[in-house]
Structures are given as structure tokens and as C-alpha cells.
Write a protein that holds these residues in place. Structure first.
Motif, PDB file in Angstrom:
ATOM      1  N   GLY A 192      25.327  12.353  53.213  1.00  0.00           N
ATOM      2  CA  GLY A 192      25.845  11.065  52.763  1.00  0.00           C
ATOM      3  C   GLY A 192      25.855  10.990  51.249  1.00  0.00           C
ATOM      4  O   GLY A 192      25.261  11.828  50.568  1.00  0.00           O
ATOM      5  N   LEU A 193      26.539   9.998  50.733  1.00  0.00           N
ATOM      6  CA  LEU A 193      26.589   9.769  49.288  1.00  0.00           C
ATOM      7  C   LEU A 193      25.900   8.458  48.956  1.00  0.00           C
ATOM      8  O   LEU A 193      26.091   7.459  49.657  1.00  0.00           O
TER       9      LEU A 193
ATOM     10  N   PHE B 294      21.611   6.134  39.143  1.00  0.00           N
ATOM     11  CA  PHE B 294      21.681   6.121  40.605  1.00  0.00           C
ATOM     12  C   PHE B 294      23.049   5.760  41.171  1.00  0.00           C
ATOM     13  O   PHE B 294      23.525   4.643  41.013  1.00  0.00           O
ATOM     14  N   GLY B 295      23.646   6.684  41.848  1.00  0.00           N
ATOM     15  CA  GLY B 295      24.774   6.371  42.720  1.00  0.00           C
ATOM     16  C   GLY B 295      26.150   6.463  42.093  1.00  0.00           C
ATOM     17  O   GLY B 295      26.316   6.559  40.876  1.00  0.00           O
ATOM     18  N   ILE B 296      27.132   6.410  42.988  1.00  0.00           N
ATOM     19  CA  ILE B 296      28.537   6.613  42.645  1.00  0.00           C
ATOM     20  C   ILE B 296      29.245   5.260  42.746  1.00  0.00           C
ATOM     21  O   ILE B 296      29.103   4.559  43.753  1.00  0.00           O
ATOM     22  N   THR B 297      30.011   4.912  41.719  1.00  0.00           N
ATOM     23  CA  THR B 297      30.701   3.619  41.753  1.00  0.00           C
ATOM     24  C   THR B 297      32.002   3.746  42.549  1.00  0.00           C
ATOM     25  O   THR B 297      32.513   4.860  42.770  1.00  0.00           O
ATOM     26  N   ALA B 298      32.554   2.598  42.928  1.00  0.00           N
ATOM     27  CA  ALA B 298      33.798   2.595  43.710  1.00  0.00           C
ATOM     28  C   ALA B 298      34.915   3.273  42.922  1.00  0.00           C
ATOM     29  O   ALA B 298      35.703   4.037  43.486  1.00  0.00           O
ATOM     30  N   SER B 299      34.977   3.046  41.622  1.00  0.00           N
ATOM     31  CA  SER B 299      36.084   3.645  40.868  1.00  0.00           C
ATOM     32  C   SER B 299      35.926   5.167  40.780  1.00  0.00           C
ATOM     33  O   SER B 299      36.910   5.901  40.821  1.00  0.00           O
ATOM     34  N   GLN B 300      34.670   5.646  40.716  1.00  0.00           N
ATOM     35  CA  GLN B 300      34.466   7.111  40.709  1.00  0.00           C
ATOM     36  C   GLN B 300      34.872   7.735  42.045  1.00  0.00           C
ATOM     37  O   GLN B 300      35.286   8.888  42.097  1.00  0.00           O
ATOM     38  N   LEU B 301      34.753   6.961  43.114  1.00  0.00           N
ATOM     39  CA  LEU B 301      35.013   7.506  44.449  1.00  0.00           C
ATOM     40  C   LEU B 301      36.501   7.522  44.792  1.00  0.00           C
ATOM     41  O   LEU B 301      36.922   8.219  45.722  1.00  0.00           O
ATOM     42  N   ASP B 302      37.266   6.804  44.002  1.00  0.00           N
ATOM     43  CA  ASP B 302      38.693   6.666  44.255  1.00  0.00           C
ATOM     44  C   ASP B 302      39.379   8.032  44.332  1.00  0.00           C
ATOM     45  O   ASP B 302      39.266   8.830  43.411  1.00  0.00           O
TER      46      ASP B 302
ATOM     47  N   TYR C   4      16.677  11.532  49.913  1.00  0.00           N
ATOM     48  CA  TYR C   4      17.522  11.152  48.783  1.00  0.00           C
ATOM     49  C   TYR C   4      16.746  11.573  47.547  1.00  0.00           C
ATOM     50  O   TYR C   4      15.657  11.044  47.296  1.00  0.00           O
ATOM     51  N   PHE C   5      17.257  12.564  46.816  1.00  0.00           N
ATOM     52  CA  PHE C   5      16.625  12.973  45.552  1.00  0.00           C
ATOM     53  C   PHE C   5      17.590  12.557  44.440  1.00  0.00           C
ATOM     54  O   PHE C   5      18.801  12.626  44.623  1.00  0.00           O
ATOM     55  N   VAL C   6      17.073  12.206  43.301  1.00  0.00           N
ATOM     56  CA  VAL C   6      17.953  11.889  42.166  1.00  0.00           C
ATOM     57  C   VAL C   6      18.766  13.141  41.816  1.00  0.00           C
ATOM     58  O   VAL C   6      19.948  13.057  41.484  1.00  0.00           O
ATOM     59  N   ALA C   7      18.128  14.314  41.899  1.00  0.00           N
ATOM     60  CA  ALA C   7      18.856  15.572  41.718  1.00  0.00           C
ATOM     61  C   ALA C   7      18.164  16.648  42.551  1.00  0.00           C
ATOM     62  O   ALA C   7      16.940  16.778  42.499  1.00  0.00           O
ATOM     63  N   TYR C   8      18.950  17.369  43.337  1.00  0.00           N
ATOM     64  CA  TYR C   8      18.399  18.457  44.152  1.00  0.00           C
ATOM     65  C   TYR C   8      18.619  19.782  43.430  1.00  0.00           C
ATOM     66  O   TYR C   8      19.620  19.963  42.724  1.00  0.00           O
ATOM     67  N   ARG C   9      17.726  20.722  43.655  1.00  0.00           N
ATOM     68  CA  ARG C   9      17.998  22.116  43.292  1.00  0.00           C
ATOM     69  C   ARG C   9      18.768  22.731  44.449  1.00  0.00           C
ATOM     70  O   ARG C   9      18.582  22.342  45.603  1.00  0.00           O
TER      71      ARG C   9
ATOM     72  N   SER D 216      25.228  11.996  43.175  1.00  0.00           N
ATOM     73  CA  SER D 216      26.372  11.995  42.257  1.00  0.00           C
ATOM     74  C   SER D 216      27.471  12.884  42.812  1.00  0.00           C
ATOM     75  O   SER D 216      27.209  13.777  43.627  1.00  0.00           O
ATOM     76  N   LEU D 217      28.685  12.668  42.342  1.00  0.00           N
ATOM     77  CA  LEU D 217      29.793  13.532  42.781  1.00  0.00           C
ATOM     78  C   LEU D 217      29.619  14.942  42.241  1.00  0.00           C
ATOM     79  O   LEU D 217      30.018  15.917  42.869  1.00  0.00           O
ATOM     80  N   SER D 218      29.004  15.039  41.086  1.00  0.00           N
ATOM     81  CA  SER D 218      28.791  16.371  40.515  1.00  0.00           C
ATOM     82  C   SER D 218      27.850  17.187  41.401  1.00  0.00           C
ATOM     83  O   SER D 218      28.093  18.367  41.677  1.00  0.00           O
ATOM     84  N   GLN D 219      26.789  16.552  41.933  1.00  0.00           N
ATOM     85  CA  GLN D 219      25.900  17.274  42.872  1.00  0.00           C
ATOM     86  C   GLN D 219      26.659  17.576  44.176  1.00  0.00           C
ATOM     87  O   GLN D 219      26.509  18.655  44.750  1.00  0.00           O
ATOM     88  N   TRP D 220      27.469  16.652  44.640  1.00  0.00           N
ATOM     89  CA  TRP D 220      28.209  16.892  45.881  1.00  0.00           C
ATOM     90  C   TRP D 220      29.125  18.120  45.738  1.00  0.00           C
ATOM     91  O   TRP D 220      29.188  18.968  46.633  1.00  0.00           O
ATOM     92  N   LEU D 221      29.785  18.237  44.573  1.00  0.00           N
ATOM     93  CA  LEU D 221      30.661  19.397  44.360  1.00  0.00           C
ATOM     94  C   LEU D 221      29.856  20.696  44.387  1.00  0.00           C
ATOM     95  O   LEU D 221      30.299  21.711  44.912  1.00  0.00           O
ATOM     96  N   GLN D 222      28.624  20.638  43.833  1.00  0.00           N
ATOM     97  CA  GLN D 222      27.782  21.842  43.847  1.00  0.00           C
ATOM     98  C   GLN D 222      27.351  22.240  45.255  1.00  0.00           C
ATOM     99  O   GLN D 222      27.150  23.411  45.535  1.00  0.00           O
TER     100      GLN D 222
END
Ligand SMILES: *Cc1c(COP(=O)(O)O)cnc(C)c1O
Length: 387
Positions: A134-135, A158-166, A90-95, A113-119
Motif C-alpha cells: 500500500g501507499l 510523511f505520505g504522498i499528496t493527491a497531486s503527486q499521485l495524479d 510502515y517505515f518512513v524509509a525502507y532499505r 513515498s513514490l520514490s521508494q515505491w519506484l525502488q
């Protein structure tokens, strides 16, 4: 194991000063308890390298724990090279290059974050990927009161909230990861899980695993192990999940000591100072950061015993003060002091600030009554970090 036993080990001439020394019998007691939690609950426990990375102990830890978790490439590499077994990250941000490499090597990769997941989704979904993704979720619930240690504070990184995941498409995601505790008991986990289930329960049914992070103070004497076992079983059975815990501190809690010596004693203003060959700033930064007062074997509060000293480090930082302790006997130049519970966090956080010598790293093996010094440091260690 009495204080007197520890003192006699720490005063042996073969142990250099300053040194971190880990008592392998005490470490084994912690591992036995963690092994018992795994057996009774069906959950898995991995070592968070951020908290404890003394790799000479890994062959011993590996007998009980199945792997490590890393928050940087260096920690992941140490997990692969020295521990083996499962490597979770688990990295706060991966390259992107890091994700490419880890998707070939790591077992679980948790994304912040969702932004890293999209990348990185494309890499995760490609035929070459071997890792399980995992998220990290933010349960927006934490009982940690010190802001510097509260991962759920407003504006947290740190992390994705429930409303962001909706409404987010979760294809490619096998697990959820949360980490919102610090030095807490299982009643805190119980209340946290109520929040996690209420907010993320609908996703958990589609997942293969849940990582409940660290901060579980499992090896502390008053920890409620039965409740932890019950909670892990509840999550496994309700959602058909593999459950992981990734403590750092609990693995090494109360197993290690920092041994230091008095270099000088003199009066300054209203106090008697003792200067040590260790430093709050360079060797025990949590004393200043948290801040907290460590325990010293045989040491009492200021003025509780006959001889009171303010213990200072040997760097030139004016605030390099460890605190005040009192003793039954006066300290002398060369006296050794033994700070307790210094295996986790202190050892991984040392610096070569001020060029002061890093503490050696040693183990005590009770069966052979033997001290083994696995590492000592010198000028090259200071120089090699600079250019
Ligand atoms: C720090 C950390 C851990 C380990 O926490 P301990 O308090 O040492 O148990 C585990 N997981 C994550 C994500 C962390 O940041």
C-alpha cells in the motif's frame, strides 16, 4: 477501581521502585471496547508497537486484536516473534534488504513515498512476493496543533499528496494508508475522511484495503464510538474495502502507572524540592518534549493542598524537572508517588541516560490479586548499549 485501590497495590513491597505497572483488568476493559468496535463495524484493529510494546501482555491482547503494526525491523520482529497474527509495516524509509525480507513475511507493507515505491516495485510485483503493498497518502488535512505531532505540516516527511499521485500507475498497489491524527475523537476522523474521499476517492474503488492509522482515542470516556462504527462501515460499504485502524495509545490508555520513590527533600531558592528515583528525561521524556504535566494520584496543583513540592528527576540534566504538585500530607524520604497513564509511549521511550536505572516492568492481575514483575534492569542493560 478507586485511587485508594491503585495506591495500595503500588505500595506493596513486592513491587520494586521505580516500576511501570500495567493493571490487566483495566487493559481488558480497553480491549473489550476495541473488540466491540470491531464486531459492530467489521473493521480490524491492530496494535501500533511504537506506542505500546510490553510483550508480556501480548497473549492477552491477541485474544482481541488480530496483529501489530511496525515502523522498524525490530518492531516487526517483535510482532512476528511475540504477537503472531498479521504483521503490518510502515517505515518512513525502507532499505532494499528489509523490503526483500518483509515481502516474504509481512502481511501489509505501506510505502511512504513514490520514490521508494519506484525502488521496490519490482520486488512487489515479483512472483516470490507474499505481501500486500500500500501507499501512505497525505490528506493534507490535520487538526493536530502541536507541530512535533502534526504529520501533515508543510514539508512533512510523511505520505504522498493527491497531486503527486495524479497519473501514477498503481499496478501492484492494493491499499492506501493515512495517519494524520493524534489523541483525537471520531469527529476529527469524520472531517479527515471527507478530505480523503474528496482527494483519493477515485483510487479507493480500485483498492482492497484502507488503513486509517492511529491517533484514535477510542478508549477515552468521551469518545464517540457510534460515529467511529458508522464511519468504518461507510468506508467499507462505499468502496468495498477492508478497513484497518492501528492505534497504539488507545490500547493502553489509562491502564498503567509509573511508581517512584522520594530519595531526597530539601529547599532550593524559593521552593521545596523532592528528588525522585525516576526522571522526566530518562523515563517520561514526553513531559519535556510535548510538554505536558502528568497526573499523580493524590497530588494537586501547586499550593492547592497544604504541602507543595517541585518534583525533580535524579539525572544531572538541569531541566530534569517533572513539575510542581501539592499534597495533603508532607512527603517523606521513601514515600511512593504514582504517576497515572504511563503505559503507552513512556515505557517504549525510556533511555539509560546518566546510567540511571530503568523502571522494572510489572503487571497486576486483579482476579488473583497478584503482582508479577516481568522484568528488572541493572548495570548490564546500561553497559550492553555501549561499547
Ligand atoms: C504513531 C503511529 C500510530 C499510533 O498512533 P497512536 O497515537 O499511538 O494511536 C499508528 N500509525 C502510524 C503510522 C504512526 O506513526
Amino acid at each position: 477501581m478507586t485511587d485508594q485501590d491503585i495506591l495500595s497495590i503500588c505500595n506493596r513491597a513486592e513491587l520494586p521502585s521505580p516500576s511501570f505497572i500495567v493493571h490487566r483488568g483495566l487493559l481488558q476493559n480497553n480491549l473489550d471496547l476495541l473488540g466491540d468496535v470491531q464486531n459492530r463495524s467489521g473493521g480490524k484493529i491492530i496494535l501500533a508497537l511504537k506506542g505500546f510494546a510490553m510483550f508480556s501482555t501480548f497473549p492477552q491482547i491477541r485474544q482481541t486484536l488480530c496483529g501489530t503494526t511496525a515502523s522498524s525491523m525490530a518492531e516487526a520482529q517483535l510482532g512476528f516473534d511475540e504477537f503472531g497474527g498479521e504483521v503490518h509495516t510502515y517505515f518512513v524509509a525502507y532499505r532494499k534488504e528489509e523490503i526483500r525480507q518483509l515481502s516474504q513475511q509481512a502481511h501489509h507493507i505501506s510505502i511512504n513515498s513514490l520514490s521508494q515505491w519506484l525502488q521496490f516495485k519490482e520486488i512487489a510485483l515479483s512472483a516470490e512476493n507474499k505481501a500486500s503493498y500500500g501507499l501512505r497518502i497525505n490528506p493534507e488535512y490535520s487538526e493536530v496543533e502541536t507541530a512535533i505531532y502534526n504529520p501533515c505540516r508543510i514539508g512533512t516527511r510523511f505520505g504522498i499528496t493527491a497531486s503527486q499521485l495524479d497519473g501514477v500507475d498503481l499496478s501492484g498497489i492494493d491499499g492506501l494508508h493515512f495517519h494524520s491524527m493524534c489523541e483525537q475523537n471520531s469527529d476529527t476522523l469524520q472531517r479527515t475522511l471527507e478530505q480523503v474521499e474528496a482527494k483519493f476517492g477515485k483510487y479507493l474503488h480500485q483498492m482492497k484495503w484502507l488503513n486509517m492509522g492511529g491517533g484514535h482515542h477510542i478508549t477515552r470516556p468521551d469518545y464517540d464510538v457510534d460515529l467511529l462504527v458508522q464511519l468504518i462501515k461507510h468506508m467499507r460499504e462505499t468502496y468495498q474495502l477492508k478497513v484497518y485502524l492501528e492505534p497504539g495509545e488507545a490500547v493502553a490508555l489509562n491502564t498503567g502507572f509509573l511508581v517512584a520513590s522520594v530519595l531526597d527533600i530539601f529547599q532550593s531558592g524559593d521552593r521545596q524540592l523532592a528528588i525522585l528515583d525516576t526522571s522526566a528525561s530518562a523515563h517520561m521524556p514526553d513531559v519535556l518534549e510535548m510538554p505536558y504535566r502528568p497526573e499523580i494520584i493524590g497530588g494537586g496543583e501547586a499550593n492547592e493542598k497544604k504541602y507543595t513540592y517541585e518534583l525533580g528527576g535524579h539525572t544531572c540534566l538541569a531541566g530534569d524537572i517533572i513539575g510542581q504538585w501539592s499534597f495533603d500530607q508532607p512527603l517523606e524520604i521513601g514515600s511512593r508517588l504514582v504517576f497515572t497513564d504511563m503505559a503507552h509511549y513512556s515505557m517504549v521511550k525510556t533511555t539509560t541516560f546518566n546510567g540511571v536505572q530503568l523502571p522494572s516492568i510489572a503487571s497486576y492481575f486483579p482476579a488473583e490479586d497478584k503482582i508479577e514483575v516481568s522484568r528488572s534492569y541493572g548495570y548490564e542493560d546500561y553497559k550492553s548499549r555501549l561499547s
